[in-house]
Each structure stands twice: as C-alpha cells, then as structure tokens.
Design an enzyme around this catalytic site. Structure first.
Site, PDB file in Angstrom:
ATOM      1  N   TYR A 142      12.769  23.022  60.554  1.00  0.00           N
ATOM      2  CA  TYR A 142      11.577  23.724  61.055  1.00  0.00           C
ATOM      3  C   TYR A 142      11.725  25.196  60.697  1.00  0.00           C
ATOM      4  O   TYR A 142      12.809  25.777  60.868  1.00  0.00           O
ATOM      5  CB  TYR A 142      11.467  23.571  62.571  1.00  0.00           C
ATOM      6  CG  TYR A 142      10.372  24.374  63.231  1.00  0.00           C
ATOM      7  CD1 TYR A 142      10.677  25.466  64.045  1.00  0.00           C
ATOM      8  CD2 TYR A 142       9.030  24.062  63.052  1.00  0.00           C
ATOM      9  CE1 TYR A 142       9.681  26.214  64.666  1.00  0.00           C
ATOM     10  CE2 TYR A 142       8.023  24.809  63.670  1.00  0.00           C
ATOM     11  CZ  TYR A 142       8.362  25.891  64.475  1.00  0.00           C
ATOM     12  OH  TYR A 142       7.363  26.629  65.080  1.00  0.00           O
ATOM     13  N   ASP A 237      16.907  29.994  55.630  1.00  0.00           N
ATOM     14  CA  ASP A 237      16.294  30.333  56.913  1.00  0.00           C
ATOM     15  C   ASP A 237      17.416  30.413  57.952  1.00  0.00           C
ATOM     16  O   ASP A 237      17.902  29.391  58.436  1.00  0.00           O
ATOM     17  CB  ASP A 237      15.254  29.280  57.291  1.00  0.00           C
ATOM     18  CG  ASP A 237      14.610  29.628  58.615  1.00  0.00           C
ATOM     19  OD1 ASP A 237      13.642  28.928  58.999  1.00  0.00           O
ATOM     20  OD2 ASP A 237      15.070  30.569  59.281  1.00  0.00           O
ATOM     21  N   LYS A 265      15.504  35.799  66.355  1.00  0.00           N
ATOM     22  CA  LYS A 265      16.275  35.467  67.555  1.00  0.00           C
ATOM     23  C   LYS A 265      17.326  36.516  67.921  1.00  0.00           C
ATOM     24  O   LYS A 265      16.994  37.574  68.467  1.00  0.00           O
ATOM     25  CB  LYS A 265      16.883  34.070  67.403  1.00  0.00           C
ATOM     26  CG  LYS A 265      15.785  32.969  67.295  1.00  0.00           C
ATOM     27  CD  LYS A 265      16.373  31.588  67.150  1.00  0.00           C
ATOM     28  CE  LYS A 265      15.301  30.560  66.816  1.00  0.00           C
ATOM     29  NZ  LYS A 265      14.629  30.010  67.989  1.00  0.00           N
TER      30      LYS A 265
HETATM   31  P1  KE4 Z   1       9.720  31.941  65.844  1.00  0.00           P
HETATM   32  O1  KE4 Z   1       8.396  32.141  65.175  1.00  0.00           O
HETATM   33  O2  KE4 Z   1       9.644  30.889  66.937  1.00  0.00           O
HETATM   34  O3  KE4 Z   1      10.382  33.240  66.317  1.00  0.00           O
HETATM   35  O4  KE4 Z   1      10.761  31.379  64.733  1.00  0.00           O
HETATM   36  C1  KE4 Z   1      10.423  30.202  64.031  1.00  0.00           C
HETATM   37  C2  KE4 Z   1      11.700  29.572  63.511  1.00  0.00           C
HETATM   38  C3  KE4 Z   1      12.035  29.727  62.185  1.00  0.00           C
HETATM   39  N1  KE4 Z   1      13.168  29.196  61.679  1.00  0.00           N
HETATM   40  C4  KE4 Z   1      14.019  28.495  62.466  1.00  0.00           C
HETATM   41  C5  KE4 Z   1      15.260  27.922  61.867  1.00  0.00           C
HETATM   42  C6  KE4 Z   1      13.727  28.313  63.843  1.00  0.00           C
HETATM   43  O5  KE4 Z   1      14.584  27.605  64.618  1.00  0.00           O
HETATM   44  C7  KE4 Z   1      12.545  28.858  64.391  1.00  0.00           C
HETATM   45  C8  KE4 Z   1      12.154  28.677  65.847  1.00  0.00           C
HETATM   46  N2  KE4 Z   1      12.982  27.811  66.615  1.00  0.00           N
HETATM   47  C9  KE4 Z   1      12.339  27.165  67.743  1.00  0.00           C
HETATM   48  C10 KE4 Z   1      13.321  26.228  68.434  1.00  0.00           C
HETATM   49  N3  KE4 Z   1      14.153  25.485  67.605  1.00  0.00           N
HETATM   50  C11 KE4 Z   1      11.796  28.149  68.707  1.00  0.00           C
HETATM   51  C12 KE4 Z   1      11.377  27.578  70.044  1.00  0.00           C
HETATM   52  C13 KE4 Z   1       9.904  27.342  70.134  1.00  0.00           C
HETATM   53  O6  KE4 Z   1       9.280  26.940  69.145  1.00  0.00           O
HETATM   54  O7  KE4 Z   1       9.386  27.554  71.242  1.00  0.00           O
END
Ligand code: KE4
Length: 427
Positions: A142, A237, A265
C-alpha cells in the site's frame, strides 16, 4: 467501553464510518473502535479511562512514545513563533540536512504533508523524468490512496491493473502493472515485455501493509538491476520503514540504493510530514526548476517539522536502534514461545522497531502466503489482548510498532496477556 460506544454512535452520523481513516473502524476485527483521550509513553487511555499498552503508535510515527516531552516542547515553542508562513524557513533546511545526511540515496528532498502525497508526487516525478507512463507495484503493498496506486492485479499474468476503489477510472489503472512481491522472475518477464514503457517500480522496502514481509535479496537486487538496465526509476516507499527499522531505513540494511525514496510517519513525530527525495538529476525536474509541478500550502510546515526534528534527534542517537530492535525482537520471540506453549500455529518477525505476527506456522514470504493466515484466530487474539489492556493494530494485515518508551515491564505484561489470549485464539 461505554463512552467509546456512545461517541462512535454519534460520530457515524457526521463522519463516514465514524472515522477519518477506514482502518480505524475495526471492520477487519469486529467490535467498536476505541476512542482515545490521551497517550503517554507506551500507554494510551481511552474515553472510559481504561489504559492500554500501545503497539500501533499512530501507525508508526510515535517511535519515541506518546507525548514525548521534548517533542511536545518543540511543537509548543515553534507554535509560539508562528504556525505557518508559506515561505521558506531555516527549520525546513535543517530537516533537509538531516534527511539527506541520513539517507545517502537522497541527494535532494522535498517535504509534503503525508505519505500519500509523497508517493503521488514521486510517481509524477518519475513519469516526468522518464517520459514514460507505466508504474509497477506489488500486490499487498500500500502506498497511500492516490488513484493510480489503488489498483489490483489484472485478470491475467502481466496484464495491466484494475481499480480496487470506486471512483478510479479504469484508464488510470491501465498504466499500473501489479506483480507478486518476492517474485524476481515475474519482474524479469514484465521488463522483457514492457521495459521501454516502465517509468518506475514502487515497492514497500519491507511490506508492512501485508503485515510484515521482507524482500528477498534476489528480489530486491533484481529490481535494482532491471531498473538500471531499462532506465526506470526504482522507488522505495519507506514511509513506514524510514527511521523505523534503522537510521538509514530499509535501504541501509539491504544495501540497495533506490533512485527515489518516500518518507513519512516517524519524520513528523506524530505531526503531518511526508517527504520524497533521491538523485539530484531526477529531483531537479521538479518545479520551480523543472517541468514537473508539485506544491503544497503546508509543505514543510514549521510546527510539524519541529516535531519531526525533535523525534529524529533522539532516533539518530548512537545505540537507539540496538535498544529498540532488541526490545521488539524480545516481544516477538516471547509471543512465539507463548503460542507454542498454547499449541497455536503462529510465526513472527521484526526489524528495528517494526514487527509482524501471523497465525500460520511458517513466516510468509508472499502475499498469497500471508492470505493463508488464520484471520479469525487473529481477531480472537486481538480482542482477548484488548480486554487485557494491550492495543494491537486492528487488522491481521498491519504491522505493529514498539517505541523507545516500551519498558521491559511493558513487554512482560504483554506476554502475560498473550499467554491467556492464545488460549482463546485457539477458538
Ligand atoms: P499516509 O498518507 O497515510 O500518511 O501514508 C500512506 C502510506 C504510504 N506508504 C506506506 C508504506 C504506508 O504504510 C502508508 C500508510 N500506512 C497506513 C497503515 N499501514 C496508514 C494508516 C491509515 O491508513 O489510516
């Protein structure tokens, strides 16, 4: 859970699903999401005053634990100087120096406000730099919710993807090729067939969105070789793994240098910060110097960056990851030992402050193997742990996180709770 139930009822009237991000809604595990009132160190307290040991850490950012005094003070102090200027600040330059100083592959970097924005921008940059359209991603990974990445594998092998979400036009998914993570041969075949059209290969450097799958050496070095040979951008990523698995991210551990990297993060310490960066030749294609447009009102926001800098100062101290990695490994080994004693098929893994647990005997190395895990057993385990004051990620497909604030007593208490919870996981 009275107050969480009441708040959830009301929230669902005004917020779709009662949440501002779907995974928070407990749909994967069932039950009512816990509404939290405050956090301190390794602990969070819900609206009914119940305390939990927290292994979600806001999905990764809180590597120092909740409300770390130095991070809170950095935010308060920055806010007193002004919340945002929409103009360059010295603090953003300091963040750029820290990021490029820690991640050797990042010669230049641009700050944004989320991981999604970082990956979306990096993909547009890769397409602008190469003049090509095709993106390769891997099932189970993701990368945020930009349209062209909400794509599942096409009907046949090596066929272009189909949207996983309503609202994504098929033609936007048609430039995305979805392959199997840890399948070097499939990557070879994809490049043989589409090499001249591939703008970028994007992958999670450790796949934390299918819980926890490490890339094999062969897989990750094959991708590096293929991208170099065909002139495609290799994009790591590291939104989740950056400054979570080590001071140089997963790339520093695996010894592969990507062309672009995305971060998020931890670099915001709990405040909205994302970043993308890499080879100068590519980054120079970005506006205002180059033709690829990318922008943001709050990009590099000084208050958010202050939280990130205060966090990274501690994270980059000598020995930080030795201690964090040891604590996380101790947790996982303890869970494996308790599962064995309870006769529950279970496996776990960790890297730095990130870990994965699976209700299956062997550790999975692919999305297909992850999907063979016993989700129902995980869900029973999740709720049994929640009842005993341990908050795990509410999904069998999400990684867990240990912070520097988690004490030996926290780990021991968690393992004691797990001893009882595995019994109920047996079903
Ligand atoms: P954000 O847009 O949520 O800050 O980041 C997206 C993203 C991009 N790349 C990786 C590897 C990620 O894990 C994420 C976001 N992770 C999720 C949980 N695995 C965030 C939690 C959520 O979606 O509420």
């Amino acid at each position: 859970m009275g107050r969480s139930n009441e708040l959830f009822e009301r929230s669902q009237q005004l917020i779709p699903g009662g949440v501002n991000s779907p995974v928070r809604a407990f749909r994967a595990v069932g039950g009512t999401p816990v509404f939290f009132r405050e956090g301190r160190g390794s602990r969070v307290v819900d609206e009914d005053g119940r305390e939990y040991i927290d292994y979600v850490g806001s999905w990764g950012p809180l590597i120092l634990g909740h409300a770390h005094p130095e991070v809170v003070e950095a935010v308060a102090s920055a806010a007193r100087q002004g919340l945002s200027f929409g103009a360059p600040t010295a603090r953003e330059l300091e963040m750029a120096e820290v990021l490029t100083g820690s991640m050797p592959s990042m010669e230049q970097v641009r700050l944004v406000s989320s991981g999604t924005e970082a990956v979306m921008s990096a993909i547009r940059l890769a397409r602008g730099y190469t003049g090509r359209a095709v993106i390769v991603k891997f099932e189970g990974c993701y990368h945020g919710h930009s349209d062209f990445l909400l794509v599942k594998a096409g009907s046949g092998a090596l066929t272009f993807g189909n949207p996983t979400s309503a609202g994504v036009p098929a033609e936007l998914a048609s430039h995305t090729l979805v392959l199997d993570y840890n399948d070097p041969q499939q990557a070879e075949d994809a490049f043989s067939r589409h090499g001249k059209d591939i703008a970028a290969v994007v992958l999670e450097a450790v796949a934390g969105n299918m819980n926890f799958v490490r890339p094999s050496d062969e897989f990750i070095h094959t991708l590096r070789r293929l991208c170099t040979k065909h002139g495609a951008v290799l994009l790591f990523d590291e939104v989740m793994t950056g400054f979570r698995v080590g001071p140089r991210g997963a790339q520093g551990i695996f010894g592969v240098s990507p062309d672009l990297t995305t971060l998020g993060k931890v670099i915001g310490g709990g405040m909205p910060v994302g970043a993308f960066g890499g080879r100068r030749e590519i980054m120079q294609k970005l506006a205002p110097v180059g033709p690829v447009y990318q922008a943001g009102t709050l990009s590099g926001n000084p208050v958010a960056v202050a939280a990130g800098l205060a966090t990274l100062r501690r994270v980059l101290e000598p020995g930080f990851f030795d201690r964090l990695g040891a604590a996380t490994a101790k947790l996982v080994q303890g869970l494996e030992s308790e599962a064995r004693a309870a006769g529950v098929p279970f496996s776990g893994a960790s890297l730095g402050g990130m870990f994965g647990i699976f209700f299956r005997k062997e550790l999975p190395a692919s999305f297909a193997q992850v999907m063979q895990s016993d989700r129902e057993a995980f869900n029973r385990f999740f709720h049994a742990m929640l009842e005993r004051g341990v908050y795990l990620a509410p999904s069998a497909f999400e990684a867990g996180f240990v912070s520097a604030a988690h004490s030996e007593a926290d780990i021991a208490a968690t393992l004691a709770a797990a001893r009882a919870a595995f019994a109920s996981a047996r079903g």
